[in-house]
Design an enzyme around this catalytic site. Structure first.
Site, PDB file in Angstrom:
ATOM      1  N   LYS A 121       1.182   4.463   6.954  1.00  0.00           N
ATOM      2  CA  LYS A 121       0.531   5.267   5.917  1.00  0.00           C
ATOM      3  C   LYS A 121       1.104   6.677   5.962  1.00  0.00           C
ATOM      4  CE  LYS A 121      -2.529   1.991   5.115  1.00  0.00           C
ATOM      5  NZ  LYS A 121      -2.408   1.114   3.986  1.00  0.00           N
TER       6      LYS A 121
ATOM      7  N   SER B  38       0.806  -1.223   0.000  1.00  0.00           N
ATOM      8  CA  SER B  38       0.000   0.000   0.000  1.00  0.00           C
ATOM      9  C   SER B  38       0.840   1.274   0.000  1.00  0.00           C
ATOM     10  CB  SER B  38      -0.945   0.020   1.198  1.00  0.00           C
ATOM     11  OG  SER B  38      -0.194   0.142   2.393  1.00  0.00           O
TER      12      SER B  38
END
Lengths: 123, 174
Positions: B95, B51
């Site tokens: 993230k 991701s």
């Protein structure tokens, strides 16, 4: 605030072993960081865990607790900043479980688990 | 028999006990220093998943995350952070912060469709996180802005793999 259970100036012992596996039970008194201000910590009772459906007091609404979240409420139902104002909070915000009141000496006792009837829907 | 008893009494019990105690204390001190620095100062973290491509490899990078930035509120837009997932508190996700509290965040609900735009204001005490690889990342676009209290640290340095050894550049990745 948990006025009916704790007095202001009570010192409690908060155990963090439960954070290893995030294993909590209904009725535990837990300490958590506020979702709107990470510097503030609150102590409330854990009413519902992921997957539970909880009745919101004084309303006909019901909320299903999403995965990874929980519902916390103060014992004093009138004035309390808890899940009734900001909704279910992520379990990751929990910092521990209050097990005993350790100060002042005449208040030393174990913190009891209290599960109120009729808050959760069971199918 | 008396020779055995003699050897038993001559054995340096006191020095051995002292050495064992000193050794145990050294190990205990080391573990204590390691635990305190790991919890409050800097922690190594292994990432996995695609991701955050191309910034972080999908085959598992070893990063260093500092814990002081999160504790003192010094996380900024563009920082790469490690945080507890709001979907599972036992899972740590890596993230990038794309919005701080009060920011207006615009994102594509469906990354393949340029018309599926949506705008959201980040609530007080929350941050909006997104993976750099928007096609496969499960982030705030799915579960909303996360409370700042879930942030565990800011990733600032990559230790492994050695070809990418060095600090992770800050700044907003588009």
């Amino acid at each position: 605030m948990m006025i009916s259970y704790f007095d202001p100036d009570d010192h409690v012992l908060v155990e963090k072993l439960c954070l290893e596996k995030y294993k909590f039970s209904h009725g535990d008194v837990v300490m958590f960081r506020s979702p709107s201000n990470y510097k503030e910590k609150y102590i409330k009772r854990l009413v519902a865990l992921p997957g539970d459906i909880v009745n919101i007091p004084r309303s006909f609404d019901r909320v299903k607790i999403p995965e990874g979240h929980c519902w916390v409420e103060g014992d004093n139902s009138d004035c309390s900043c808890d899940s009734r104002s900001y909704g279910a909070i992520p379990l990751g915000l929990l910092q521990g479980r209050a097990t005993h009141v350790v100060w002042p000496p005449w208040r030393i006792s174990e913190v009891e688990k209290k599960v109120s009837q009729g808050r959760l829907l069971h199918y | 028999m008396s020779g055995l008893r003699f050897r038993f009494l001559q054995f340096p019990w006191k020095t051995i006990t002292k050495d064992a105690f000193d050794g145990t204390m050294t190990v205990a001190k080391f573990l204590l220093v390691f635990h305190v620095s790991d919890t409050y100062i800097c922690t190594p973290t292994v990432t996995y998943g695609a991701s955050m491509l191309p910034t972080i490899n999908s085959t598992g990078d070893l990063l260093l995350a500092d814990r002081l930035s999160a504790r003192f509120g010094r996380i900024r837009r563009g920082d790469i952070i490690i945080a507890r997932s709001p979907e599972n508190p036992r899972k740590i996700v890596t993230k990038r912060v794309m919005g701080m509290e009060g920011d207006q965040v615009t994102f594509l609900v469906d990354p393949g469709n340029i018309n599926s735009c949506k705008s959201v204001t980040v609530p007080k005490g929350h941050v909006w996180i997104q993976g750099d690889n928007t096609y496969v990342s499960n982030d705030s676009r799915k579960y909303g802005a996360i409370p700042y209290g879930l942030i565990e640290g800011k990733a600032f340095f990559r230790v492994w793999p050695l070809e990418n050894f060095g600090s992770l550049s800050p700044g907003s990745h588009p």
